[in-house]
Design a protein around this motif. Structure first.
Motif, PDB file in Angstrom:
ATOM      1  N   SER B 204      52.966-115.451  34.881  1.00  0.00           N
ATOM      2  CA  SER B 204      54.319-114.872  34.795  1.00  0.00           C
ATOM      3  C   SER B 204      54.326-113.602  33.950  1.00  0.00           C
ATOM      4  O   SER B 204      55.192-112.758  34.112  1.00  0.00           O
ATOM      5  N   GLU B 205      53.348-113.444  33.052  1.00  0.00           N
ATOM      6  CA  GLU B 205      53.250-112.204  32.273  1.00  0.00           C
ATOM      7  C   GLU B 205      52.512-111.116  33.057  1.00  0.00           C
ATOM      8  O   GLU B 205      52.391-109.987  32.585  1.00  0.00           O
ATOM      9  N   VAL B 238      54.819-133.259  40.967  1.00  0.00           N
ATOM     10  CA  VAL B 238      54.266-134.264  40.048  1.00  0.00           C
ATOM     11  C   VAL B 238      53.879-133.608  38.723  1.00  0.00           C
ATOM     12  O   VAL B 238      54.203-134.100  37.641  1.00  0.00           O
ATOM     13  N   ASN B 239      53.203-132.448  38.818  1.00  0.00           N
ATOM     14  CA  ASN B 239      52.754-131.757  37.618  1.00  0.00           C
ATOM     15  C   ASN B 239      53.940-131.349  36.742  1.00  0.00           C
ATOM     16  O   ASN B 239      53.932-131.528  35.524  1.00  0.00           O
ATOM     17  N   LEU B 240      54.996-130.824  37.377  1.00  0.00           N
ATOM     18  CA  LEU B 240      56.190-130.420  36.625  1.00  0.00           C
ATOM     19  C   LEU B 240      56.848-131.628  35.976  1.00  0.00           C
ATOM     20  O   LEU B 240      57.270-131.576  34.818  1.00  0.00           O
ATOM     21  N   SER B 241      56.895-132.741  36.721  1.00  0.00           N
ATOM     22  CA  SER B 241      57.580-133.903  36.172  1.00  0.00           C
ATOM     23  C   SER B 241      56.821-134.495  34.976  1.00  0.00           C
ATOM     24  O   SER B 241      57.426-134.947  34.005  1.00  0.00           O
ATOM     25  N   PRO B 258      58.063-126.411  29.828  1.00  0.00           N
ATOM     26  CA  PRO B 258      57.681-126.209  31.234  1.00  0.00           C
ATOM     27  C   PRO B 258      57.900-124.758  31.656  1.00  0.00           C
ATOM     28  O   PRO B 258      58.642-124.021  31.010  1.00  0.00           O
ATOM     29  N   SER B 259      57.242-124.379  32.736  1.00  0.00           N
ATOM     30  CA  SER B 259      57.342-123.003  33.218  1.00  0.00           C
ATOM     31  C   SER B 259      58.448-122.869  34.262  1.00  0.00           C
ATOM     32  O   SER B 259      58.470-123.608  35.242  1.00  0.00           O
ATOM     33  N   PRO B 260      59.355-121.888  34.065  1.00  0.00           N
ATOM     34  CA  PRO B 260      60.410-121.646  35.070  1.00  0.00           C
ATOM     35  C   PRO B 260      59.816-121.336  36.444  1.00  0.00           C
ATOM     36  O   PRO B 260      60.390-121.677  37.470  1.00  0.00           O
ATOM     37  N   LEU B 261      58.642-120.728  36.417  1.00  0.00           N
ATOM     38  CA  LEU B 261      57.973-120.373  37.665  1.00  0.00           C
ATOM     39  C   LEU B 261      57.633-121.628  38.486  1.00  0.00           C
ATOM     40  O   LEU B 261      57.846-121.680  39.695  1.00  0.00           O
ATOM     41  N   MET B 265      59.110-123.103  42.134  1.00  0.00           N
ATOM     42  CA  MET B 265      58.251-123.493  43.253  1.00  0.00           C
ATOM     43  C   MET B 265      58.631-124.867  43.774  1.00  0.00           C
ATOM     44  O   MET B 265      58.664-125.100  44.978  1.00  0.00           O
ATOM     45  N   VAL B 266      58.923-125.762  42.851  1.00  0.00           N
ATOM     46  CA  VAL B 266      59.315-127.117  43.252  1.00  0.00           C
ATOM     47  C   VAL B 266      60.636-127.069  44.016  1.00  0.00           C
ATOM     48  O   VAL B 266      60.807-127.699  45.057  1.00  0.00           O
ATOM     49  N   GLU B 267      61.567-126.253  43.509  1.00  0.00           N
ATOM     50  CA  GLU B 267      62.864-126.130  44.191  1.00  0.00           C
ATOM     51  C   GLU B 267      62.719-125.558  45.590  1.00  0.00           C
ATOM     52  O   GLU B 267      63.486-125.874  46.489  1.00  0.00           O
ATOM     53  N   ALA B 268      61.707-124.705  45.761  1.00  0.00           N
ATOM     54  CA  ALA B 268      61.479-124.112  47.081  1.00  0.00           C
ATOM     55  C   ALA B 268      60.678-125.044  47.999  1.00  0.00           C
ATOM     56  O   ALA B 268      60.406-124.705  49.143  1.00  0.00           O
ATOM     57  N   GLY B 269      60.282-126.206  47.473  1.00  0.00           N
ATOM     58  CA  GLY B 269      59.501-127.138  48.286  1.00  0.00           C
ATOM     59  C   GLY B 269      58.033-126.771  48.378  1.00  0.00           C
ATOM     60  O   GLY B 269      57.310-127.282  49.219  1.00  0.00           O
TER      61      GLY B 269
END
Lengths: 263, 285
Positions: B204-205, B238-241, B258-261, B265-269
């Motif tokens: 992200s940077e 799974v990783n985000l959770s 956690p990373s917003p990025l 990605m999870v929200e986008a499926g």
């Protein structure tokens, strides 16, 4: 630090092993190394085994006399201290203008370091960090000033050593040292919080997620002092608590070794 | 007498545990409420063992005997004689607590109740039972038949005897064990957080790309897989959770933020390999 120049003579180079690089002045292939003792040793060994003559400079006194033979200058100090800047200045003032200077850029950006020299375009950064040179890839980072010719020249030099190159943005910690130091920091927090003993943490990371080494044994090999140096630089640069050093890690850095906790 | 283990939940982890236990001459009762799930699970174990036979890792006779040791169960009361019951259901604290309350009633009073949770509190799960001293964490890694490790997790009230017996059982299943206290992420999921977190932050940077970071981590660090490949394999959801769970349990310690990025990605499926798209594209062209 010893003032005596221990090895300001060319190391033995076997002719058939010579790696072919064309020195702009057609001289000997000679690379000079300055800075962190541990890193100088690692780099020197690697270069020599590839047939490159190495000049390990323990002081700056002899730099001027051998300057014309030097193909490339390395400043490997991890920490950005006065000493590092003095070394960079000396390399810049002694070496002919077209000779690249490769500097350890793990704890300060190349852009920052370039401010202390005249020929800013010849300075390029490297992720020089203990144990990483055992592997086949070298991380380089140019600053905004670095010329394309210099970058290309240094890349070719490492390709000649059978190393792969990755070029990353000029950023404190670069890629591998930053990720690695954060893993080791968390391992020390885990010991400190009495979650598990150091041996079990190493076993867990090797057999639960296939890490090449346990984070604590790896940290010991790297030197805990060096990990703290990188984390402190990240903390200062980012101003974020996530880079705060585990107090136990800081103690180990002072003690120089890890206290093997018996359980 | 041969050791007997009960496994609750015939998903990937449950099947994996049944597989290795049966190969180590342990009688396995594989339980799931859904008969179809068990059938497919046993089929999968059969498939994986067949691969072992093809690669000459086990003999055909070993396989035959091991498959015979796995009993399909759809009645939870049939687990009453097991030496240990290992739970491998959904990572949901409500579901697990309800289950442990039930297991506490069903199981013989000497039976160990183990949870294969990767990120929930063993102590919290144990609180649903009347005998928390016999409840323990037994954290296996995916794929179970390939990953050597089991984290033996001691809850606040877990007895030393339970820790000792569970460790012995894990060794009988052919695993290496480490002992850890019941703290968020235990050892592996905690110490590995920065492997993903710093990689996401570097991305992200704009320090380096997904491909470059993976390439550097493998070839400069000597890791077998890069962080993005691994997140795609585990599943970004799974990783985000896991990250969110550790972050919450650590009362928002910034080291675990956690990373917003990844959230996006999870929200986008874009879960990774299983959804054919993640940090990399897995669609067949």
């Amino acid at each position: 630090m010893s003032k005596q120049v221990k090895s300001n003579k060319l190391k033995v180079v076997s002719k058939k092993d010579t790696v072919h690089h064309n020195h702009p002045e057609g001289g000997k292939h000679l690379v000079c190394l300055l800075g962190d003792e541990q890193l100088v040793k690692e780099y020197s060994t690697t270069f020599q085994s590839a047939g490159i003559a190495v000049l390990e400079l323990k002081s700056l006194a002899s730099l001027k006399t051998s300057a014309k033979k030097i193909l490339m200058g390395f400043e490997l100090s991890l920490e950005s201290t006065e000493l590092k800047l003095t070394n960079l200045k000396a390399l810049d003032e002694s070496l002919p203008a077209q000779i690249p200077i490769v500097s350890n850029a793990v704890t300060s950006t190349v852009l920052t370091q370039a401010q202390s020299i005249g020929h800013k375009e010849r300075l390029i950064g490297i992720a020089a960090f203990p144990t990483l040179l055992e592997n086949k890839l070298v991380e380089l980072t140019p600053s905004l000033y670095t010329s394309a010719e210099i970058a290309e020249y240094v890349k070719l030099f490492f390709t000649g050593l059978k190393k792969e190159i990755a070029v990353v943005e000029d950023s404190v910690g670069m890629v591998m040292p930053r990720i690695l130091c954060q893993i080791i920091n968390e391992a020390l927090f885990t010991v400190q919080n009495d979650v598990a003993n150091p041996k079990d943490i190493d076993t867990a990371m090797k057999f639960g997620t296939n890490y090449p080494h346990g984070p604590i044994e790896w940290g010991e090999k790297i030197g805990f002092k060096n990990i703290v140096t990188v984390l402190d630089a990240l903390y200062k640069n980012h101003g974020e608590e996530r880079y705060s050093v585990a107090p136990l890690l800081r103690q180990m850095a002072i003690a120089g070794t890890f206290w093997h906790k018996e359980k | 007498m041969a050791l007997s283990i009960g496994i609750v939940g015939a998903g990937t982890m449950g099947a994996g545990i049944a597989h290795v236990a049966a190969l180590h001459k342990i009688n396995v009762s594989l339980y799931d409420i859904n008969e179809e799930v068990i059938r497919r699970s046993v089929e999968r174990i059969n498939f994986e063992m067949k691969r072992g036979v093809d690669k000459s890792k086990i003999s055909e006779e070993d396989m035959k005997q091991a498959m015979n040791r796995i009993k399909k169960r759809t009645n939870i009361n049939d687990l009453d004689t097991c030496d240990i019951i290992i739970e491998a259901v959904l990572e949901d604290i409500r579901v697990k607590k309800d289950l442990f309350k039930k297991l506490d009633q069903v199981a013989h009073h000497t039976t160990i109740l183990a949870t294969n949770t990767s990120s929930l509190s063993v102590t919290s799960i144990a609180s649903a039972t009347k005998k928390p001293e016999r409840v323990i964490g037994m954290h296996f890694f995916n794929p179970v038949h390939l990953m050597k490790l089991v984290e033996v997790v001691k809850g606040t009230l877990t007895s030393d005897e339970t820790v000792k017996r569970t460790t012995e059982i894990a060794h009988q299943i052919g695993k290496k064990t480490v002992q850890t206290k019941d703290t968020p992420g235990f050892i592996v999921n905690r110490v590995a957080r920065p492997f993903y977190g710093e990689a996401l932050k570097l991305l992200s940077e704009g320090v380096a790309s997904v491909q470059e970071i993976d390439h550097i981590v493998k070839n400069s660090g000597g890791f077998k897989m890069g962080p993005f490949e691994l997140m795609d394999l585990i599943g970004n959801d799974v990783n985000l959770s896991v990250t969110e769970s550790v972050y919450e349990q650590m009362y928002h310690d910034p080291r675990f933020r956690p990373s917003p990025l990844q959230k996006q990605m999870v929200e986008a499926g874009l879960f990774g390999k299983k959804s054919k798209k993640g940090f990399y594209n897995y669609e067949e062209l």
